[in-house]
Design a protein around this motif. Structure first.
Motif, mmCIF file in Angstrom:
data_model
loop_
_atom_site.group_PDB
_atom_site.id
_atom_site.type_symbol
_atom_site.label_atom_id
_atom_site.label_comp_id
_atom_site.label_asym_id
_atom_site.label_seq_id
_atom_site.Cartn_x
_atom_site.Cartn_y
_atom_site.Cartn_z
ATOM 1 N N CYS A 190 8.592 -14.381 -6.578
ATOM 2 C CA CYS A 190 8.417 -12.995 -7.024
ATOM 3 C C CYS A 190 7.113 -12.413 -6.497
ATOM 4 O O CYS A 190 7.065 -11.267 -6.026
ATOM 5 N N ALA A 191 6.033 -13.203 -6.571
ATOM 6 C CA ALA A 191 4.741 -12.734 -6.074
ATOM 7 C C ALA A 191 4.786 -12.506 -4.562
ATOM 8 O O ALA A 191 4.215 -11.534 -4.050
ATOM 9 N N GLN A 192 5.470 -13.378 -3.841
ATOM 10 C CA GLN A 192 5.601 -13.194 -2.392
ATOM 11 C C GLN A 192 6.350 -11.918 -2.057
ATOM 12 O O GLN A 192 5.988 -11.204 -1.117
ATOM 13 N N GLU A 193 7.370 -11.607 -2.822
ATOM 14 C CA GLU A 193 8.139 -10.395 -2.547
ATOM 15 C C GLU A 193 7.312 -9.144 -2.838
ATOM 16 O O GLU A 193 7.361 -8.168 -2.091
ATOM 17 N N VAL A 194 6.518 -9.164 -3.923
ATOM 18 C CA VAL A 194 5.638 -8.021 -4.222
ATOM 19 C C VAL A 194 4.611 -7.848 -3.115
ATOM 20 O O VAL A 194 4.367 -6.736 -2.622
ATOM 21 N N THR A 195 3.992 -8.947 -2.703
ATOM 22 C CA THR A 195 2.993 -8.879 -1.648
ATOM 23 C C THR A 195 3.602 -8.414 -0.336
ATOM 24 O O THR A 195 2.967 -7.669 0.428
ATOM 25 N N SER A 196 4.833 -8.840 -0.048
ATOM 26 C CA SER A 196 5.476 -8.415 1.200
ATOM 27 C C SER A 196 5.722 -6.912 1.214
ATOM 28 O O SER A 196 5.621 -6.272 2.269
ATOM 29 N N VAL A 197 6.016 -6.323 0.042
ATOM 30 C CA VAL A 197 6.170 -4.867 -0.034
ATOM 31 C C VAL A 197 4.852 -4.173 0.283
ATOM 32 O O VAL A 197 4.801 -3.195 1.043
ATOM 33 N N ILE A 198 3.747 -4.680 -0.293
ATOM 34 C CA ILE A 198 2.433 -4.094 -0.043
ATOM 35 C C ILE A 198 2.052 -4.228 1.420
ATOM 36 O O ILE A 198 1.587 -3.273 2.062
ATOM 37 N N VAL A 199 2.243 -5.418 1.991
ATOM 38 C CA VAL A 199 1.897 -5.651 3.399
ATOM 39 C C VAL A 199 2.742 -4.772 4.306
ATOM 40 O O VAL A 199 2.251 -4.238 5.308
ATOM 41 N N SER A 200 4.026 -4.594 3.961
ATOM 42 C CA SER A 200 4.891 -3.741 4.770
ATOM 43 C C SER A 200 4.409 -2.302 4.767
ATOM 44 O O SER A 200 4.380 -1.638 5.809
ATOM 45 N N GLU A 201 4.017 -1.795 3.608
ATOM 46 C CA GLU A 201 3.497 -0.429 3.530
ATOM 47 C C GLU A 201 2.197 -0.289 4.309
ATOM 48 O O GLU A 201 1.968 0.717 4.993
ATOM 49 N N MET A 202 1.330 -1.297 4.208
ATOM 50 C CA MET A 202 0.063 -1.243 4.937
ATOM 51 C C MET A 202 0.276 -1.300 6.441
ATOM 52 O O MET A 202 -0.415 -0.624 7.208
ATOM 53 N N THR A 203 1.238 -2.105 6.893
ATOM 54 C CA THR A 203 1.504 -2.205 8.318
ATOM 55 C C THR A 203 1.992 -0.876 8.880
ATOM 56 O O THR A 203 1.624 -0.482 9.994
ATOM 57 N N LYS A 204 2.798 -0.159 8.101
ATOM 58 C CA LYS A 204 3.269 1.146 8.550
ATOM 59 C C LYS A 204 2.144 2.165 8.568
ATOM 60 O O LYS A 204 2.113 3.056 9.411
ATOM 61 N N SER A 205 1.189 2.058 7.631
ATOM 62 C CA SER A 205 0.084 3.019 7.580
ATOM 63 C C SER A 205 -0.947 2.773 8.663
ATOM 64 O O SER A 205 -1.698 3.660 9.025
ATOM 65 N N LYS A 206 -1.040 1.519 9.192
ATOM 66 C CA LYS A 206 -1.902 1.161 10.315
ATOM 67 C C LYS A 206 -3.381 1.265 10.012
ATOM 68 O O LYS A 206 -4.203 1.394 10.906
ATOM 69 N N ALA A 207 -3.783 1.253 8.773
ATOM 70 C CA ALA A 207 -5.210 1.254 8.427
ATOM 71 C C ALA A 207 -5.343 0.777 7.005
ATOM 72 O O ALA A 207 -4.408 0.811 6.222
ATOM 73 N N ARG A 208 -6.549 0.350 6.634
ATOM 74 C CA ARG A 208 -6.769 -0.153 5.283
ATOM 75 C C ARG A 208 -8.259 -0.179 4.993
ATOM 76 O O ARG A 208 -9.085 0.006 5.877
#
Length: 663
Positions: free
Chosen positions: A145-163
């Motif tokens: 469950c934690a991996q799936e939540v983190t994957s959603v966050i990482v996916s959004e960050m990858t699309k935004s291209k900055a952090r």
């Protein structure tokens, strides 16, 4: 083999003469008893069955599909219980999880409760090696469950291209722009062996690499201002900038405002004495149950709303205002209760409070701290950008400067005078008759050493009001300047509330720092575009609205520059909130919890909005989040026979691609 039987049967018919048809039944009977005939009949029956039910491979596949569907339904219920407990931050296990135990833990209790009302669980009887409710399986499901939540966050960050990265001790949070909104997410809870700056910086970088974010541009870093974090040469921010030169350091604005108030209360002697008195009053009524009950009874007797006194703290934001307000609201009850108790400490505290200067200081700090109360809450907003925070800070400074006036001093003095008359507190300069006392039960009512006596309006204004206002304004101007002035101007140029909105020189300086090729023509067109929007009645309200109004194809470089400005954080409140959640998760009843399990539970509890609940009327199996959890659990945990496992994985991969393509 069947062809050979047919040949042998035909040879038998050819070799056996059947000229005597009177004995045909005898001959046929002997043929029926032959082994070749029996084998042929069995083969014929098998062929008939195969034509109706399919061949062996098809029958195995059908059985596997049925078993796969049942296991999916069973796992779906386990995921539902795990997600619910994780979102609510509840413990999973019990002290004794045996079948005879009255308290087997929340996880097993929820599964048993679900079984009472779920027909599927009532009929489903999984094998003992595939129940997936053991402590190990629980940990695996929590981790999935934690991996799936983190994957959603990482996916959004990858699309935004900055952090940007924010950390305090072991908590790492990220800030990014996704789908037209600014988001701050909890990324990881890391365990480090050493708390020196180099170790913390290395751990932050390691977490970035673990989640595949090393290639993204890091815009900024925000910490609470501790020396190990904020040191310009040996702090975490200095070590991190060696790895990410563009990552500017922002001292958390919320922490800075708290430091402003704390330093103001410590710089003026009269303020130090007042807050020391408030702490003593709080301790007197909170440490003794008898005194506390008398205090509550006195409030009820006087018809006051029951109010608890507030303890002062250097780390809890805005507690000074709540403490001052609580004392002012319950001042009649405090004075009467101290008089009724009559102990030496009570007499001394009452003598301190029963002064015109003490009431004046209480009303003064209530007025001054009320100005900063809204800023405290405003700086904790996730969507707040640095330009708007700076504007609000300047507004607070201007408001405080307005209190440095004779008009406000006179108004405050008259207000204090009216309140003192209500409680029969003598005004400064009034003559009072002192009764001579003996030395026994003597109470010291004055500080030792030379001090200015606050006995009139001018003295109170000169020695208390103006020094406190000047100290607070000076602290605000001095502390809120950690960002380079040129970069701050560039960030302000992205906000429609700033005077230099879309100023090309300032935008160029911001773009140059982050290695962006800002086009001059885009800035010129954007000015006219936003002007027309304003004339049409749709003016941009803030930096985020400007970002959403600009089209990515028409203003690519300008939109990228504004996106960078949105990335720069104002505070580290997300990290503070994560530690508040950890206090609920890592309680004294759960001290044996491992770091990996604690991290997974923290991700599920803090990012509970990502742990989706199934909507009514729609099967949760079609939810990408739920499918991702079950798929990860299947790949990680399930140990099936090779044929079933291969079929399960094959069907799972195709189903996952189908679900994700619909998403």
């Amino acid at each position: 083999e069947s062809k050979e039987r047919q040949r042998s049967c035909s040879k038998w018919i050819e070799s056996s003469s059947c000229n005597n048809w009177k004995k045909a039944l005898v001959i046929f009977g002997k043929h029926e008893m032959a082994q070749t005939h029996k084998d042929s009949v069995v083969t014929w029956k098998s062929y008939q069955g195969t034509s109706k039910q399919g061949n062996v491979a098809q029958m195995i596949a059908t059985a596997n599909v049925s078993e796969t569907v049942e296991r999916r339904e069973y796992l779906r219920r386990i995921v539902a219980v795990t997600s619910m407990l994780g979102r609510q931050g509840l413990p999973f296990r019990g002290h004794d999880e045996s079948e005879d135990s009255p308290n087997r833990g929340n996880f097993l209790a929820c599964m048993e409760l679900l079984k009472e009302f779920d027909p599927f669980l009532q009929k489903h009887n999984p094998p003992s090696n595939a129940q997936y409710i053991s402590p190990t399986s629980q940990n695996d499901m929590i981790d999935c469950c934690a991996q799936e939540v983190t994957s959603v966050i990482v996916s959004e960050m990858t699309k935004s291209k900055a952090r940007d990265e924010k950390a305090e001790q072991l908590a790492v949070c990220v800030r990014y722009v996704s789908e037209g909104a600014v988001k701050e997410r909890f990324l990881a809870l890391a365990e480090i062996k050493s708390f020196d700056a180099q170790s913390i910086a290395n751990e932050i970088q390691q977490q970035i690499q673990n989640y595949g974010l090393a290639e993204l541009k890091c815009v900024a870093q925000t910490y609470d201002g501790a020396a190990v974090m904020s040191g310009s040469t040996g702090g975490v921010q200095a070590h991190f900038r060696r790895l990410h030169p563009e990552a500017i350091y922002v001292h958390c604005y919320a922490h800075q405002l708290n430091l402003v108030l704390c330093n103001t209360c410590k710089a003026v002697p009269e303020a130090v004495e007042l807050f020391s008195l408030l702490e003593c009053v709080y301790s007197f009524f909170s440490t003794s149950l008898v005194n506390h009950h008398k205090f509550m009874e006195t409030q009820a007797k006087l018809g006051l709303t029951k109010t608890e006194l507030v303890q002062l703290s250097n780390t809890r934001w805005a507690c000074q205002l709540r403490s001052v307000s609580a004392v002012l609201e319950t001042l009649p009850a405090i004075l009467e209760c101290l008089s009724a108790i009559g102990s030496p400490i009570a007499v001394g505290l009452r003598a301190k409070l029963y002064k015109f200067s003490a009431v004046y200081a209480l009303l003064m700090f209530q007025s001054i701290l009320s100005v900063t109360e809204g800023l405290h809450k405003f700086l904790q907003k996730v969507t707040l950008d640095l330009a708007e925070a700076f504007i609000c800070k300047q507004a607070v400074c201007d408001t405080l400067k307005g209190k440095h006036s004779d008009a406000f001093a006179t108004e405050l003095y008259e207000k204090t005078k009216a309140l003192c008359n209500t409680h029969s507190i003598p005004e400064p300069g009034a003559k009072t008759r002192h009764k001579q006392r003996k030395m026994e039960d003597f109470v010291l009512e004055a500080t030792v050493g030379s001090s200015t006596e606050l006995n009139n309006s001018d003295t109170l204004k000169r020695e208390l009001l103006f020094p406190c206002v000047d100290q607070m304004v000076g602290e605000l101007d001095q502390r809120f300047c950690s960002v380079d002035a040129g970069l701050l101007k560039g960030i302000q140029a992205c906000s429609p509330k700033s005077e230099n909105f879309l100023s090309e020189p300032h935008l160029n300086e911001l773009a140059k720092h982050y290695r962006l090729d800002l086009k001059k023509e885009e800035v010129l067109v954007a000015r006219n575009f936003l002007t027309r929007k304003t004339e049409a009645g749709c003016p941009p309200k803030n930096m985020l609205s400007v970002y959403n109004l600009l089209d990515s194809d028409m203003f690519p470089s300008l939109k990228a520059t504004i996106q960078v400005a949105l990335m720069v954080p104002v505070s580290s409140c997300s990290c503070e909130r994560s530690f508040s959640a950890l206090r609920r998760l890592h309680s004294w009843l759960r001290q044996t919890m491992g770091q990996k399990r604690l991290h997974s539970l923290a991700v599920m509890s803090i990012e509970k909005d990502t742990v989706l609940e199934p909507e009514q009327g729609e099967p949760s199996w079609n939810k990408p989040f739920w499918w991702g959890v079950i798929y990860t659990f299947v790949v990680k945990v399930l140990r099936l026979n090779q044929v079933l496992y291969a079929f399960y994985i094959f069907s799972s991969v195709s189903h996952k691609q189908q679900i994700l393509s619909k998403k």
